[in-house]
Design an enzyme around this catalytic site. Structure first.
Site, PDB file in Angstrom:
ATOM      1  N   ASP A 253       0.853  -1.193   0.000  1.00 51.99           N
ATOM      2  CA  ASP A 253       0.000   0.000   0.000  1.00 51.99           C
ATOM      3  C   ASP A 253       0.891   1.246   0.000  1.00 51.99           C
ATOM      4  O   ASP A 253       1.575   1.516   0.982  1.00 51.99           O
ATOM      5  CB  ASP A 253      -0.885  -0.056   1.256  1.00 51.99           C
ATOM      6  CG  ASP A 253      -1.792   1.151   1.369  1.00 51.99           C
ATOM      7  OD1 ASP A 253      -1.961   1.867   0.363  1.00 51.99           O
ATOM      8  OD2 ASP A 253      -2.335   1.371   2.477  1.00 51.99           O
TER       9      ASP A 253
ATOM     10  N   ASN B 231      -0.190   4.487  -0.436  1.00 49.22           N
ATOM     11  CA  ASN B 231      -0.790   5.744   0.044  1.00 49.22           C
ATOM     12  C   ASN B 231      -1.515   5.573   1.382  1.00 49.22           C
ATOM     13  O   ASN B 231      -2.293   6.433   1.791  1.00 49.22           O
ATOM     14  CB  ASN B 231      -1.729   6.344  -1.009  1.00 49.22           C
ATOM     15  CG  ASN B 231      -2.898   5.420  -1.312  1.00 49.22           C
ATOM     16  OD1 ASN B 231      -2.936   4.284  -0.832  1.00 49.22           O
ATOM     17  ND2 ASN B 231      -3.854   5.896  -2.085  1.00 49.22           N
TER      18      ASN B 231
ATOM     19  N   ASP C 157      -3.996   3.854   2.523  1.00 46.14           N
ATOM     20  CA  ASP C 157      -5.451   3.759   2.695  1.00 46.14           C
ATOM     21  C   ASP C 157      -5.852   2.332   3.078  1.00 46.14           C
ATOM     22  O   ASP C 157      -7.038   2.009   3.159  1.00 46.14           O
ATOM     23  CB  ASP C 157      -6.200   4.204   1.430  1.00 46.14           C
ATOM     24  CG  ASP C 157      -5.895   3.329   0.230  1.00 46.14           C
ATOM     25  OD1 ASP C 157      -5.061   2.399   0.351  1.00 46.14           O
ATOM     26  OD2 ASP C 157      -6.496   3.560  -0.841  1.00 46.14           O
TER      27      ASP C 157
ATOM     28  N   ASP D 236      -1.718  -1.156  -3.984  1.00 42.79           N
ATOM     29  CA  ASP D 236      -1.935  -0.401  -5.222  1.00 42.79           C
ATOM     30  C   ASP D 236      -0.755  -0.584  -6.171  1.00 42.79           C
ATOM     31  O   ASP D 236       0.250  -1.211  -5.828  1.00 42.79           O
ATOM     32  CB  ASP D 236      -2.183   1.082  -4.898  1.00 42.79           C
ATOM     33  CG  ASP D 236      -1.230   1.584  -3.837  1.00 42.79           C
ATOM     34  OD1 ASP D 236      -0.021   1.446  -4.058  1.00 42.79           O
ATOM     35  OD2 ASP D 236      -1.688   2.064  -2.762  1.00 42.79           O
TER      36      ASP D 236
ATOM     37  N   ASP E  81      -9.637 -15.697 -16.940  1.00 42.91           N
ATOM     38  CA  ASP E  81     -10.468 -16.077 -15.795  1.00 42.91           C
ATOM     39  C   ASP E  81     -11.636 -16.960 -16.245  1.00 42.91           C
ATOM     40  O   ASP E  81     -12.290 -16.669 -17.253  1.00 42.91           O
ATOM     41  CB  ASP E  81     -11.020 -14.792 -15.160  1.00 42.91           C
ATOM     42  CG  ASP E  81     -11.845 -15.069 -13.922  1.00 42.91           C
ATOM     43  OD1 ASP E  81     -11.278 -15.570 -12.948  1.00 42.91           O
ATOM     44  OD2 ASP E  81     -13.070 -14.792 -13.938  1.00 42.91           O
TER      45      ASP E  81
ATOM     46  N   GLU F  74      -7.294 -20.306 -16.556  1.00 41.65           N
ATOM     47  CA  GLU F  74      -7.838 -20.867 -15.312  1.00 41.65           C
ATOM     48  C   GLU F  74      -8.671 -22.070 -15.704  1.00 41.65           C
ATOM     49  O   GLU F  74      -9.872 -21.982 -15.937  1.00 41.65           O
ATOM     50  CB  GLU F  74      -8.693 -19.853 -14.555  1.00 41.65           C
ATOM     51  CG  GLU F  74      -8.964 -20.324 -13.141  1.00 41.65           C
ATOM     52  CD  GLU F  74     -10.237 -19.774 -12.509  1.00 41.65           C
ATOM     53  OE1 GLU F  74     -10.474 -20.053 -11.328  1.00 41.65           O
ATOM     54  OE2 GLU F  74     -11.016 -19.096 -13.206  1.00 41.65           O
TER      55      GLU F  74
HETATM   56  C1  NOJ Z   1     -11.966 -17.165 -10.675  1.00 39.91           C
HETATM   57  C2  NOJ Z   1     -11.222 -16.195  -9.827  1.00 39.91           C
HETATM   58  O1  NOJ Z   1      -9.942 -16.719  -9.538  1.00 39.91           O
HETATM   59  C3  NOJ Z   1     -12.062 -15.975  -8.589  1.00 39.91           C
HETATM   60  O2  NOJ Z   1     -11.363 -15.255  -7.600  1.00 39.91           O
HETATM   61  C4  NOJ Z   1     -13.324 -15.283  -9.021  1.00 39.91           C
HETATM   62  O3  NOJ Z   1     -14.172 -15.127  -7.907  1.00 39.91           O
HETATM   63  C5  NOJ Z   1     -14.056 -16.062 -10.108  1.00 39.91           C
HETATM   64  N1  NOJ Z   1     -13.173 -16.563 -11.127  1.00 39.91           N
HETATM   65  C6  NOJ Z   1     -15.095 -15.204 -10.791  1.00 39.91           C
HETATM   66  O4  NOJ Z   1     -14.478 -14.285 -11.649  1.00 39.91           O
HETATM   67 CA    CA Z   2      -3.538   2.199  -1.360  1.00 46.15          CA
END
Ligand code: NOJ
Ligand code: CA
Length: 562
Positions: free
Chosen positions: A47, A49, A51, A55, A225, A285
Site C-alpha cells: 500500500d 498511500n 489507505d 496499489d 479467468d 484458469e
Molecule cells: C476465478 C477467480 O480466480 C475468482 O477469484 C473469481 O471469484 C471467479 N473466477 C469469478 O471471476
Molecule cells: Ca492504497
C-alpha cells in the site's frame, strides 16, 4: 551450512531484452517456458498511500525485491474499475485502472519500470462476465430493445420460474429476475456478475479489442479467468442433478450444459492468434479433472493456451510421493508444456495444506523444491516464498468475501489466503501505515521478508536459491523428467536430464530420517557421487549416490555428470 552452496548457484542469466523475440534457446523454447511467474493480489501486496489497500505504486516499489527473488513475470489479478463485489472480478471498465489502485499513468510507469528489470506483466482477463455496473450491462438491462440487450444472456421465465435448474457456483440460482424488462439474466457467479453472450459476434469483437488495447500498452499476456464457462447450451437443458447439497445448500449438479462446451476452443484459438502477434502468453484458469481434459486446452495443434493451469497438485492433500509421482507423470506426458501451481487467491495456502504444525518451514521448502525443479513453468503466489499462512476469519461478521458470508461456517470464504504481504516486523507487517483491509496474522513478527533475508536458512533463502538454480541450469530449464526409485513410499526422487548434465532432486516427504541410493547407469550417468547444489540440512559438498541420508522433510538437490 545451506548458505555455503549459494555461491555455487548464483543467478547469472537474465532476459535483458524484452523485444519481440521468439525462441530463447536451441530447444525452441519461448520466453514463458523459462520464466517464473508470480501472482500478485494487488489489494494485498503493498500500500503506497496508506489507505489500507495495496496499489500499483506499491507493486512498483517492490520490483527490486521481485527481481532479486528471481521473478520474470507478474500476473496482477484484476485492477480495473470495479464495484469490488468480487474484489475486482466484477469489471466495470476493461480499459482503465480502478482509482483505488492508481491510474493508467501509474500502470504505464509500472510497466516500464518492470520492463527495465526484465519483468513482464500479465493482466487478468475476466472474459466470462462483467460487473452489473459495466456500461454494456446498464444498456442491456435498460430495455428489451436496447442495442446491447443481446450482449448478455436474457431469457423468459419457464412455468413462472427460472428458465432451468442451473445454480450459481457462488450460491443460489444462476438466474436473476429483472422486473423492469420481465426476463431473467444468467450469471455463473454472483448476480452482480452477469455472463456475457459469447455467441454474439459484437461481444467477441469488443473483448478481443480489449486484449489488443493492453498489448499496445506493453502487457505480455493474460491469465484467462473462468475460461471454461464462456458458453452455455443454447437449448438451456437442465443439468443432471447429483446426490447431496453444496456448501451453500443448493443441490449438487453436473455442469454438463453450462461449462466446458466445445465452442470455448474456437475462442481460444482466435485469442492465441492475437497473442502470437504480440509474443504474448495465455494462461488459463482451467479446472481440468484429468490429463485428457487438460490436453484439450493446449489445442489439437498446440494452437490454444500455451499455459493451461494444472491445479492437480492443489488436489493432493497430503505429502504422498506416490500421488505426486502419478500427477507429475500424467502432466509430463500430456504433450504440452506443464504448468505447476501450489496456491492462489482462491485456495488455502500450501503451507497450511501440507504443514503439520511442527515442521511447517521445512515442509514449505520441500514443496518449493518440488514444483520449482520440475519440467514446466511454475506460477508462485505472493507470500508463498516466506511461508505465509492463512489467516481465516473466526467470526462471520469479519468476513469480507461474500461467499464466506453466504456459506458460513462451512465456507469461510477466501479472505484467509488474501491477507497483506508480510514485509517486515513493523505494525501491519510494513504493508500499510493505515488500517489494512484484512488483518495480518500474528506470525508476521517472524514470517516476513526482512527477517528472512537475514536468515540464511529461511524459506525465502531456499526460494531464492532454487530460482537462481532454475535460471542457470540447462538441466532444469530444458531437461527431461525421469522418475527414480518409484517404489519408495517416503522419498520422491527424480532426475532432470539434459545432454551431458543432470540434476538429481531428492525430497524426503516423511517425518523420519531416510536413506536412499541411486544407480543412474540406466539413465546414462556412471558417476558414483553427486555435487551438492541445494540442501536444506547439513551435507558435504559431494555425496555418494549409494548412501544419501536425509533428515525428516529435507531436500537434497545435486548435479550429476557423465
Ligand atoms: C476465478 C477467480 O480466480 C475468482 O477469484 C473469481 O471469484 C471467479 N473466477 C469469478 O471471476
Ligand atoms: Ca492504497
Amino acid at each position: 551450512m545451506f548458505c555455503k552452496f549459494l555461491g555455487l548457484i548464483l543467478f547469472v542469466g537474465c532476459f535483458c531484452s524484452l523485444v519481440q523475440s521468439q525462441a530463447v534457446d536451441a530447444e525452441g523454447h519461448q520466453w514463458w517456458q523459462h520464466a517464473v511467474f508470480y501472482e500478485i493480489y494487488p489489494r494485498s501486496f503493498m500500500d503506497s498511500n496508506n489507505d489500507g489497500i495495496g496499489d500499483l505504486n506499491g507493486i512498483a516499489s517492490k520490483l527490486d525485491y521481485l527481481k532479486s527473488l528471481g521473478i520474470d513475470a507478474i500476473w496482477i489479478t484484476p485492477c480495473y474499475p470495479s464495484p469490488q463485489v468480487d474484489f475486482g472480478y466484477d469489471v466495470s471498465d476493461y480499459e482503465n485502472i480502478d482509482p483505488m489502485y492508481g491510474t493508467l499513468a501509474d500502470f504505464d510507469r509500472l510497466q516500464k519500470a518492470a520492463a527495465q528489470r526484465g519483468i513482464r506483466i500479465i493482466m487478468d482477463f475476466v472474459m466470462n462476465h462483467t460487473s452489473d455496473q459495466h456500461a454494456w450491462f446498464l444498456d442491456s438491462r435498460s430495455s428489451r430493445t436496447a442495442a446491447k440487450r443481446d450482449w448478455y444472456m436474457w431469457h423468459d421465465a419457464k412455468d413462472s420460474a427460472e428458465p432451468n435448474n442451473w445454480v450459481s457456483i457462488f450460491g443460489g440460482p444462476a438466474w436473476t429476475w429483472d422486473a423492469k424488462t420481465g426476463q431473467y439474466y444468467y450469471h455463473y457467479f454472483y448476480p452482480q456478475q452477469p455472463d456475457l453472450n459469447w455467441r454474439n459476434p459484437a461481444v467477441h469483437d469488443a473483448m478481443f479489442d480489449v486484449t489488443r488495447w493492453w498489448y499496445q500498452r506493453g502487457v505480455a499476456g493474460f491469465r484467462l479467468d473462468a475460461v471454461d464457462t464462456l458458453f452455455e447450451d443454447p437449448e438451456l437443458r437442465n443439468n443432471p442433478v447429483l446426490p447431496g447439497k453444496d456448501k451453500f445448500g443448493d443441490p449438487n449438479e453436473e455442469n454438463l450444459y453450462n461449462a466446458k462446451l466445445p465452442e470455448v476452443h474456437v475462442v481460444l484459438r482466435d485469442l492465441r492468434k492475437v497473442a502470437d502477434q504480440n509474443n504474448a502468453v495465455l494462461i488459463g484458469e482451467t479446472w481440468t479433472k484429468d490429463v485428457s481434459e487438460l490436453k484439450q486446452y493446449y489445442g489439437e495443434h498446440s494452437d490454444e493456451l500455451q499455459m493451461p493451469m494444472d491445479f492437480m497438485f492443489t488436489t493432493v492433500d497430503r505429502l504422498s510421493p506416490a500421488e505426486f509421482r502419478r500427477q507429475i507423470a500424467a502432466v509430463d506426458s500430456a504433450g504440452g508444456w506443464p504448468v505447476f501451481v501450489l496456491s492462489n487467491h482462491d485456495i488455502v495456502r500450501a503451507s497450511v495444506r501440507y504443514g503439520d504444525g511442527k515442521n511447517n518451514q521445512a515442509i514449505a521448502k520441500l514443496m518449493a523444491s518440488l514444483y520449482l525443479t520440475l519440467r514446466g513453468t511454475p506460477i508462485m503466489y505472493y507470500g508463498e516464498e516466506i511461508g505465509m499462512v492463512n489467516n481465516d476469519p473466526v467470526r462471520k461478521e469479519d468476513v469480507k468475501d461474500p461467499i464466506g458470508r453466504v456459506g458460513w461456517p462451512e465456507e469461510k470464504g477466501r479472505d484467509g489466503e488474501r491477507t497483506p504481504m508480510q514485509w517486515d516486523d513493523s505494525p501491519n507487517a510494513g504493508f500499510t501505515r493505515g488500517t489494512p483491509w484484512l488483518p495480518v496474522p500474528l506470525s508476521y513478527k517472524t514470517v516476513n521478508v526482512a527477517s528472512e533475508l537475514k536468515d540464511s536458512s529461511s524459506v525465502l533463502q531456499v526460494y531464492k536459491s532454487l530460482l537462481a538454480l532454475r535460471h542457470e541450469s540447462r538441466a532444469l530449464l530444458d531437461g527431461d523428467y525421469v522418475a527414480l526409485n518409484q517404489n519408495d513410499a517416503n522419498v520422491l526422487s527424480y532426475l532432470r536430464r539434459y545432454k551431458n548434465e543432470a540434476v538429481l532432486v531428492v525430497l524426503n516427504m516423511s517425518s523420519h530420517p531416510q536413506q536412499v541410493s541411486f544407480d543412474l547407469g540406466p539413465q546414462g550417468f556412471s558417476a558414483k557421487s553427486v555435487r551438492t547444489l541445494v540442501a536444506t540440512a547439513p551435507v558435504s559438498k559431494a555425496v555418494s549416490l549409494s548412501h544419501l541420508s536425509l533428515q525428516p522433510f529435507s531436500v537434497y538437490i545435486g548435479a550429476v555428470s557423465k
